[in-house]
Design a protein around this motif. Structure first.
Motif, mmCIF file in Angstrom:
data_model
loop_
_atom_site.group_PDB
_atom_site.id
_atom_site.type_symbol
_atom_site.label_atom_id
_atom_site.label_comp_id
_atom_site.label_asym_id
_atom_site.label_seq_id
_atom_site.Cartn_x
_atom_site.Cartn_y
_atom_site.Cartn_z
ATOM 1 N N CYS A 12 -2.563 -1.044 5.044
ATOM 2 C CA CYS A 12 -3.013 -0.375 6.261
ATOM 3 C C CYS A 12 -3.758 -1.354 7.172
ATOM 4 O O CYS A 12 -4.371 -2.303 6.702
ATOM 5 C CB CYS A 12 -3.973 0.760 5.912
ATOM 6 S SG CYS A 12 -3.305 1.976 4.766
ATOM 7 N N TRP A 27 0.175 4.178 1.118
ATOM 8 C CA TRP A 27 0.011 5.040 2.288
ATOM 9 C C TRP A 27 0.634 4.470 3.556
ATOM 10 O O TRP A 27 1.043 5.233 4.431
ATOM 11 C CB TRP A 27 -1.472 5.312 2.533
ATOM 12 C CG TRP A 27 -2.109 5.906 1.331
ATOM 13 C CD1 TRP A 27 -2.918 5.264 0.427
ATOM 14 C CD2 TRP A 27 -1.942 7.229 0.842
ATOM 15 N NE1 TRP A 27 -3.267 6.121 -0.580
ATOM 16 C CE2 TRP A 27 -2.687 7.349 -0.347
ATOM 17 C CE3 TRP A 27 -1.239 8.347 1.295
ATOM 18 C CZ2 TRP A 27 -2.751 8.506 -1.092
ATOM 19 C CZ3 TRP A 27 -1.316 9.519 0.563
ATOM 20 C CH2 TRP A 27 -2.063 9.584 -0.608
ATOM 21 N N CYS A 28 0.687 3.157 3.677
ATOM 22 C CA CYS A 28 1.182 2.576 4.934
ATOM 23 C C CYS A 28 2.431 1.726 4.743
ATOM 24 O O CYS A 28 3.513 2.115 5.155
ATOM 25 C CB CYS A 28 0.078 1.763 5.614
ATOM 26 S SG CYS A 28 -1.181 2.830 6.366
ATOM 27 N N ASP A 85 -8.114 1.604 9.102
ATOM 28 C CA ASP A 85 -7.265 2.758 8.796
ATOM 29 C C ASP A 85 -7.056 2.971 7.299
ATOM 30 O O ASP A 85 -6.246 3.801 6.908
ATOM 31 C CB ASP A 85 -5.883 2.594 9.452
ATOM 32 C CG ASP A 85 -5.937 2.762 10.956
ATOM 33 O OD1 ASP A 85 -6.911 3.359 11.449
ATOM 34 O OD2 ASP A 85 -4.998 2.295 11.630
ATOM 35 N N CYS A 86 -7.757 2.218 6.470
ATOM 36 C CA CYS A 86 -7.573 2.303 5.022
ATOM 37 C C CYS A 86 -7.962 3.690 4.503
ATOM 38 O O CYS A 86 -9.027 4.210 4.842
ATOM 39 C CB CYS A 86 -8.418 1.235 4.335
ATOM 40 S SG CYS A 86 -8.292 1.250 2.537
ATOM 41 N N HIS A 87 -7.110 4.261 3.686
ATOM 42 C CA HIS A 87 -7.398 5.562 3.077
ATOM 43 C C HIS A 87 -8.574 5.482 2.093
ATOM 44 O O HIS A 87 -9.166 6.490 1.754
ATOM 45 C CB HIS A 87 -6.162 6.105 2.366
ATOM 46 C CG HIS A 87 -5.144 6.650 3.310
ATOM 47 N ND1 HIS A 87 -4.402 5.850 4.159
ATOM 48 C CD2 HIS A 87 -4.758 7.918 3.554
ATOM 49 C CE1 HIS A 87 -3.598 6.606 4.873
ATOM 50 N NE2 HIS A 87 -3.790 7.859 4.529
ATOM 51 N N TYR A 88 -8.858 4.272 1.636
ATOM 52 C CA TYR A 88 -9.960 4.067 0.705
ATOM 53 C C TYR A 88 -11.111 3.326 1.388
ATOM 54 O O TYR A 88 -11.870 2.611 0.756
ATOM 55 C CB TYR A 88 -9.458 3.325 -0.538
ATOM 56 C CG TYR A 88 -8.409 4.141 -1.249
ATOM 57 C CD1 TYR A 88 -8.765 5.204 -2.075
ATOM 58 C CD2 TYR A 88 -7.053 3.898 -1.042
ATOM 59 C CE1 TYR A 88 -7.805 5.979 -2.699
ATOM 60 C CE2 TYR A 88 -6.091 4.669 -1.657
ATOM 61 C CZ TYR A 88 -6.465 5.704 -2.482
ATOM 62 O OH TYR A 88 -5.510 6.481 -3.091
ATOM 63 N N CYS A 105 -3.657 0.961 -2.995
ATOM 64 C CA CYS A 105 -4.382 0.297 -1.915
ATOM 65 C C CYS A 105 -4.316 -1.206 -2.149
ATOM 66 O O CYS A 105 -4.338 -1.649 -3.301
ATOM 67 C CB CYS A 105 -5.840 0.765 -1.926
ATOM 68 S SG CYS A 105 -6.884 -0.045 -0.687
ATOM 69 N N CYS A 113 0.832 -1.198 0.000
ATOM 70 C CA CYS A 113 0.000 0.000 0.000
ATOM 71 C C CYS A 113 0.871 1.253 0.000
ATOM 72 O O CYS A 113 1.831 1.357 0.767
ATOM 73 C CB CYS A 113 -0.882 -0.055 1.247
ATOM 74 S SG CYS A 113 -1.607 1.517 1.723
#
Length: 140
Positions: free
Chosen positions: A67, A15-16, A71-74, A42, A13
């Motif tokens: 994530c 973001w994480c 906590d998923c950005h999506y 993602c 991912c």
């Protein structure tokens, strides 16, 4: 006799887990170079055919990491990844691929140490298991 060195493809991912991998590097955490990172926005975007293709093209194992749930950005991408991974475990077992060769983990952006430890553990387990021997290539 030469020691087997596995090839591991990791879908991470943006973001994480990718950020955790970057943090591990900048923190000088040591981990094997056997892993090839593929950054996705993602883990929910990791189509099962990407995992199958990785195995077909010589990967000894695949890691999907993103994530933590919630906590998923999506919003729900990691839940999609979890469902797909469970399905892939069932499909891959039919072709003689042990479920430990496909792993799903949750590694947050600040978990650089955990990322390095996860990679070290996975490489060691796959090294002990040996090269991938499956019937998948015969089917396709």
């Amino acid at each position: 006799m030469e020691t087997f060195e596995p090839t591991i493809i990791a879908f991470v991912c943006n973001w994480c887990t990718y950020t955790a991998a970057d943090l591990a590097g900048t923190s000088r955490q040591k981990y094997p170079k056997n892993v090839r990172l593929i950054k996705v926005m993602c883990t929910g975007m990791v189509d099962p055919k990407y995992v199958l293709k990785a195995f077909l093209q010589g990967a000894d194992a695949v890691l999907i990491s993103g994530c933590h749930p919630g906590d998923c950005h999506y919003i729900n991408g990691n839940y999609k990844a979890r469902r797909r991974t469970k399905l892939l475990h069932e499909i891959l077992s039919r072709f003689g691929i042990d479920k430990k060769r496909l792993r799903l983990t949750w590694i947050g952006a600040s978990d650089g140490i955990e990322f390095a430890a996860t990679i070290r553990k996975m490489v060691e387990e796959i090294r002990e298991a040996g090269p991938l021997q499956s019937d998948l290539k015969m089917v396709i």
